[in-house]
Scaffold this motif. Structure first.
Motif, PDB file in Angstrom:
ATOM      1  N   ALA A 108       0.821  -1.208   0.000  1.00 21.60           N
ATOM      2  CA  ALA A 108       0.000   0.000   0.000  1.00 21.60           C
ATOM      3  C   ALA A 108       0.856   1.258   0.000  1.00 21.60           C
ATOM      4  O   ALA A 108       0.440   2.314  -0.459  1.00 21.60           O
ATOM      5  CB  ALA A 108      -0.917  -0.001   1.218  1.00 21.60           C
ATOM      6  N   ALA A 109       2.094   1.136   0.517  1.00 19.25           N
ATOM      7  CA  ALA A 109       3.003   2.278   0.594  1.00 19.25           C
ATOM      8  C   ALA A 109       4.414   1.752   0.785  1.00 19.25           C
ATOM      9  O   ALA A 109       4.610   0.596   1.188  1.00 19.25           O
ATOM     10  CB  ALA A 109       2.625   3.178   1.779  1.00 19.25           C
ATOM     11  N   CYS A 110       5.407   2.604   0.535  1.00 21.66           N
ATOM     12  CA  CYS A 110       6.787   2.185   0.783  1.00 21.66           C
ATOM     13  C   CYS A 110       7.045   2.029   2.273  1.00 21.66           C
ATOM     14  O   CYS A 110       7.891   1.239   2.689  1.00 21.66           O
ATOM     15  CB  CYS A 110       7.775   3.169   0.165  1.00 21.66           C
ATOM     16  N   PHE A 111       6.280   2.767   3.089  1.00 21.79           N
ATOM     17  CA  PHE A 111       6.400   2.578   4.543  1.00 21.79           C
ATOM     18  C   PHE A 111       6.140   1.107   4.888  1.00 21.79           C
ATOM     19  O   PHE A 111       6.818   0.523   5.730  1.00 21.79           O
ATOM     20  CB  PHE A 111       5.408   3.493   5.282  1.00 21.79           C
ATOM     21  N   ASP A 112       5.160   0.518   4.220  1.00 18.07           N
ATOM     22  CA  ASP A 112       4.843  -0.900   4.440  1.00 18.07           C
ATOM     23  C   ASP A 112       5.904  -1.811   3.825  1.00 18.07           C
ATOM     24  O   ASP A 112       6.229  -2.852   4.385  1.00 18.07           O
ATOM     25  CB  ASP A 112       3.481  -1.234   3.834  1.00 18.07           C
ATOM     26  N   ALA A 113       6.410  -1.428   2.650  1.00 17.18           N
ATOM     27  CA  ALA A 113       7.455  -2.243   2.011  1.00 17.18           C
ATOM     28  C   ALA A 113       8.646  -2.348   2.964  1.00 17.18           C
ATOM     29  O   ALA A 113       9.165  -3.443   3.211  1.00 17.18           O
ATOM     30  CB  ALA A 113       7.874  -1.619   0.681  1.00 17.18           C
ATOM     31  N   ASN A 114       9.066  -1.215   3.529  1.00 14.87           N
ATOM     32  CA  ASN A 114      10.206  -1.228   4.454  1.00 14.87           C
ATOM     33  C   ASN A 114       9.842  -1.892   5.780  1.00 14.87           C
ATOM     34  O   ASN A 114      10.676  -2.547   6.403  1.00 14.87           O
ATOM     35  CB  ASN A 114      10.711   0.194   4.704  1.00 14.87           C
ATOM     36  N   GLY A 115       8.592  -1.717   6.200  1.00 14.39           N
ATOM     37  CA  GLY A 115       8.154  -2.348   7.452  1.00 14.39           C
ATOM     38  C   GLY A 115       8.107  -3.853   7.339  1.00 14.39           C
ATOM     39  O   GLY A 115       8.257  -4.564   8.336  1.00 14.39           O
ATOM     40  N   GLY A 116       7.922  -4.349   6.116  1.00 14.07           N
ATOM     41  CA  GLY A 116       7.724  -5.790   5.939  1.00 14.07           C
ATOM     42  C   GLY A 116       8.867  -6.515   5.269  1.00 14.07           C
ATOM     43  O   GLY A 116       8.716  -7.688   4.904  1.00 14.07           O
ATOM     44  N   VAL A 117      10.005  -5.868   5.104  1.00  9.66           N
ATOM     45  CA  VAL A 117      11.075  -6.509   4.321  1.00  9.66           C
ATOM     46  C   VAL A 117      12.103  -7.244   5.187  1.00  9.66           C
ATOM     47  O   VAL A 117      12.648  -8.260   4.767  1.00  9.66           O
ATOM     48  CB  VAL A 117      11.774  -5.477   3.385  1.00  9.66           C
ATOM     49  N   PHE A 118      12.367  -6.786   6.380  1.00 13.72           N
ATOM     50  CA  PHE A 118      13.491  -7.353   7.154  1.00 13.72           C
ATOM     51  C   PHE A 118      13.099  -8.600   7.934  1.00 13.72           C
ATOM     52  O   PHE A 118      13.804  -9.613   7.898  1.00 13.72           O
ATOM     53  CB  PHE A 118      14.041  -6.295   8.126  1.00 13.72           C
ATOM     54  N   GLU A 119      11.969  -8.505   8.627  1.00 13.02           N
ATOM     55  CA  GLU A 119      11.585  -9.562   9.574  1.00 13.02           C
ATOM     56  C   GLU A 119      11.422 -10.934   8.899  1.00 13.02           C
ATOM     57  O   GLU A 119      11.848 -11.945   9.472  1.00 13.02           O
ATOM     58  CB  GLU A 119      10.310  -9.116  10.312  1.00 13.02           C
ATOM     59  N   PRO A 120      10.861 -11.000   7.675  1.00 12.85           N
ATOM     60  CA  PRO A 120      10.720 -12.329   7.067  1.00 12.85           C
ATOM     61  C   PRO A 120      12.041 -12.914   6.555  1.00 12.85           C
ATOM     62  O   PRO A 120      12.119 -14.111   6.322  1.00 12.85           O
ATOM     63  CB  PRO A 120       9.793 -12.077   5.864  1.00 12.85           C
ATOM     64  N   LEU A 121      13.040 -12.067   6.364  1.00 13.73           N
ATOM     65  CA  LEU A 121      14.259 -12.526   5.696  1.00 13.73           C
ATOM     66  C   LEU A 121      15.388 -12.851   6.664  1.00 13.73           C
ATOM     67  O   LEU A 121      16.194 -13.749   6.402  1.00 13.73           O
ATOM     68  CB  LEU A 121      14.745 -11.467   4.689  1.00 13.73           C
ATOM     69  N   LEU A 122      15.477 -12.104   7.764  1.00 15.06           N
ATOM     70  CA  LEU A 122      16.656 -12.209   8.626  1.00 15.06           C
ATOM     71  C   LEU A 122      16.269 -12.531  10.071  1.00 15.06           C
ATOM     72  O   LEU A 122      15.191 -12.160  10.528  1.00 15.06           O
ATOM     73  CB  LEU A 122      17.458 -10.903   8.580  1.00 15.06           C
ATOM     74  N   GLY A 123      17.171 -13.219  10.773  1.00 11.61           N
ATOM     75  CA  GLY A 123      16.917 -13.623  12.158  1.00 11.61           C
ATOM     76  C   GLY A 123      18.044 -13.204  13.082  1.00 11.61           C
ATOM     77  O   GLY A 123      18.941 -12.442  12.692  1.00 11.61           O
ATOM     78  N   PRO A 124      18.013 -13.718  14.320  1.00 12.57           N
ATOM     79  CA  PRO A 124      18.970 -13.289  15.354  1.00 12.57           C
ATOM     80  C   PRO A 124      20.443 -13.544  15.015  1.00 12.57           C
ATOM     81  O   PRO A 124      21.315 -12.900  15.586  1.00 12.57           O
ATOM     82  CB  PRO A 124      18.565 -14.110  16.592  1.00 12.57           C
ATOM     83  N   ASP A 125      20.720 -14.461  14.094  1.00 10.61           N
ATOM     84  CA  ASP A 125      22.121 -14.740  13.742  1.00 10.61           C
ATOM     85  C   ASP A 125      22.646 -13.788  12.674  1.00 10.61           C
ATOM     86  O   ASP A 125      23.815 -13.868  12.298  1.00 10.61           O
ATOM     87  CB  ASP A 125      22.255 -16.175  13.207  1.00 10.61           C
ATOM     88  N   CYS A 170      28.426 -12.750  12.045  1.00 12.11           N
ATOM     89  CA  CYS A 170      27.023 -13.082  11.765  1.00 12.11           C
ATOM     90  C   CYS A 170      26.901 -13.998  10.544  1.00 12.11           C
ATOM     91  O   CYS A 170      27.801 -14.101   9.732  1.00 12.11           O
ATOM     92  CB  CYS A 170      26.225 -11.810  11.557  1.00 12.11           C
ATOM     93  N   ARG A 171      25.730 -14.631  10.406  1.00 12.11           N
ATOM     94  CA  ARG A 171      25.493 -15.577   9.310  1.00 12.11           C
ATOM     95  C   ARG A 171      25.334 -14.831   7.985  1.00 12.11           C
ATOM     96  O   ARG A 171      26.110 -15.021   7.066  1.00 12.11           O
ATOM     97  CB  ARG A 171      24.227 -16.390   9.626  1.00 12.11           C
ATOM     98  N   PHE A 172      24.324 -13.944   7.899  1.00 12.55           N
ATOM     99  CA  PHE A 172      24.106 -13.129   6.701  1.00 12.55           C
ATOM    100  C   PHE A 172      24.202 -11.659   7.080  1.00 12.55           C
ATOM    101  O   PHE A 172      23.816 -11.283   8.184  1.00 12.55           O
ATOM    102  CB  PHE A 172      22.713 -13.383   6.106  1.00 12.55           C
ATOM    103  N   ARG A 173      24.685 -10.844   6.140  1.00 15.89           N
ATOM    104  CA  ARG A 173      24.812  -9.398   6.372  1.00 15.89           C
ATOM    105  C   ARG A 173      24.039  -8.640   5.286  1.00 15.89           C
ATOM    106  O   ARG A 173      24.165  -8.975   4.105  1.00 15.89           O
ATOM    107  CB  ARG A 173      26.300  -8.982   6.310  1.00 15.89           C
ATOM    108  N   LEU A 174      23.261  -7.655   5.692  1.00 13.16           N
ATOM    109  CA  LEU A 174      22.536  -6.803   4.743  1.00 13.16           C
ATOM    110  C   LEU A 174      22.841  -5.344   5.047  1.00 13.16           C
ATOM    111  O   LEU A 174      22.583  -4.872   6.162  1.00 13.16           O
ATOM    112  CB  LEU A 174      21.014  -7.050   4.849  1.00 13.16           C
ATOM    113  N   ILE A 175      23.414  -4.647   4.060  1.00 13.31           N
ATOM    114  CA  ILE A 175      23.653  -3.205   4.192  1.00 13.31           C
ATOM    115  C   ILE A 175      22.417  -2.493   3.645  1.00 13.31           C
ATOM    116  O   ILE A 175      21.938  -2.835   2.558  1.00 13.31           O
ATOM    117  CB  ILE A 175      24.884  -2.766   3.376  1.00 13.31           C
ATOM    118  N   VAL A 176      21.906  -1.503   4.392  1.00 11.34           N
ATOM    119  CA  VAL A 176      20.686  -0.798   3.978  1.00 11.34           C
ATOM    120  C   VAL A 176      20.942   0.694   3.893  1.00 11.34           C
ATOM    121  O   VAL A 176      21.477   1.298   4.831  1.00 11.34           O
ATOM    122  CB  VAL A 176      19.545  -1.011   5.002  1.00 11.34           C
TER     123      VAL A 176
END
Ligand SMILES: *Cc1c(COP(=O)(O)O)cnc(C)c1O
Length: 395
Positions: A108-125, A170-176
């Motif tokens: 619905a908005a980029c606010f949602d795109a950014n709100g929903g992009v990290f949590e499904p992809l990355l975890g505590p490691d 860490c296991r995976f690294r994402l630069i944002v």
């Protein structure tokens, strides 16, 4: 209960006002465009994200009407239940083609795109390494994710390298990073970020909200600007700025990433699908982008002209590679006084000061558009010069 709560809110609101931070809406009585009506008076608008001047474009309005006639007003569903029309798939494909990516998911908005992009992809490691000046929606999205957080000073590559070294465990690294930082107008140093990502085995995400449609010779954003099309894992962006200014957001990038977001991204799973009229207009808009480059060319010429003339007039403008020109005044009250006087002259702009920008860095942010004609730019520069002399900033 409410009586006590009301007292509390009233006090807080009064404090916000006393601190000079109270936000008041200025009412526009016309369509969005280069010229707008404010309080019964014609003004030139220099503070819209309407970079390509598409917010009142007749072709897009027509496409939205036809989209509504053919596919209705609303979807009344999330995508995976019964909220996905052929139009949505077409728009997603057009966005991927525009950025040279593999697939796209709409929000619905980029606010949602950014709100929903990290949590499904990355975890505590895992590690998210984020520019200190990234948009609020990135900050919120990162908060919702369990990954470890690393922060580097704005566009500071030595600091980014240090954070990447710390994140090697860490296991995976994402630069944002934001593509264009909206308060200064600087483009992120994606060439160097990409090099460091290669060196330290990290992925890259760029929020193209202020850069898409604007930056790069054909407006394909920062990956075009740095000749890195298709190299970045994740791009997010909005249809609410250069791309027509209505609403809608997207994440575009590697196929498996988008596949996973369709499975697990919460704003996609639990929020309504984009309205057909907006989707149809979005499709028409991306077709226009591939047919001609005249709007980008005009925007680039306008921006170059505006900044050159402002610097010649004696203003202190931040170096910009976007359509944003930060006119530095440093003093907060001065920035407000300057903006108010400009409005009296029929120039609509916004003065920004702490906490939106660092203390002592108050400024007026001018946003140039392809909707502006040379005469509009000249009127804006003349008004700035007049007020600048009046307030003793220019000799
Ligand atoms: C404007 C903006 C957003 C929010 O976009 P919406 O589609 O309006 O929610 C996100 N990120 C950045 C960098 C922005 O400038």
């Amino acid at each position: 209960m409410y009586t006590e709560f009301q007292e509390y809110l009233k006090k807080e609101l009064a404090q916000i006002d006393a601190d000079g931070l109270y936000k008041r809406e200025r009412i526009i009585e016309s369509a969005q465009g280069a010229e707008i009506m404010v309080a019964g008076k014609k003004c030139l608008n220099f503070c819209a994200n309407n970079y390509l001047g598409l917010a009142d474009n007749p072709e897009l309005i027509q496409a939205a009407k036809e989209g509504m006639d053919a596919r209705g007003f609303g979807m009344a569903s999330v995508r995976f239940i019964c909220g996905c029309q052929d139009l949505h798939k077409t728009l997603e494909k057009k966005i991927a083609d525009f950025f040279g990516t593999e697939d796209t998911i709409l929000y619905a908005a980029c606010f949602d795109a950014n709100g929903g992009v990290f949590e499904p992809l990355l975890g505590p490691d895992d590690a998210i390494i984020s520019d200190a000046l990234n948009h609020a929606s990135i900050i919120d999205g990162v908060r919702l994710c369990k990954a470890q957080r690393f922060r580097y000073a704005n566009a500071d590559m030595a600091d980014l390298e240090k954070q990447l070294q710390d994140a090697q465990k860490c296991r995976f690294r994402l630069i944002v990073t934001d593509g264009v930082f909206s308060m200064d107008g600087n483009v992120c140093p994606l060439d160097k970020i990409y090099e460091l990502a290669q060196k330290y085995n990290a992925m890259v995400m760029v929020d193209e909200s202020h850069s898409a449609g604007v930056v790069g010779k054909t407006g394909r954003g920062v990956t075009e600007h740095y000749n890195l099309r298709g190299k970045v894992e994740i791009l997010t962006g909005t249809l609410g700025k250069a791309f027509g200014g209505a609403m809608g957001g997207f994440t575009t990038g590697r196929k498996e990433i988008i596949d996973m977001l369709r499975q697990r991204s919460r704003p996609y799973l639990f929020s309504n699908s984009m309205a057909p009229g907006l989707v149809a207009a979005g499709i028409r808009m991306f077709d226009m982008m591939t047919e001609t480059n005249t709007l980008q060319d005009k925007l680039h010429a306008n921006t170059e002209y505006f900044i050159k003339k402002m610097v010649e007039a004696g203003f202190d403008c931040k170096p910009s590679q976007s359509a944003i020109c930060a006119v530095m005044l440093y003093d907060a009250p001065l920035s407000q006084k300057f903006a108010a006087k400009l409005q009296e002259e029929g120039i609509f702009v916004t003065g920004f000061y702490y906490p939106v920008v660092p203390k002592g860095q108050a400024r007026i942010r001018v946003q140039v558009s392809a909707a502006h004609e040379r005469e509009h730019l000249d009127r804006c520069i003349a008004a700035f010069t007049k007020i600048g002399k009046e307030l003793g900033i220019l000799k």
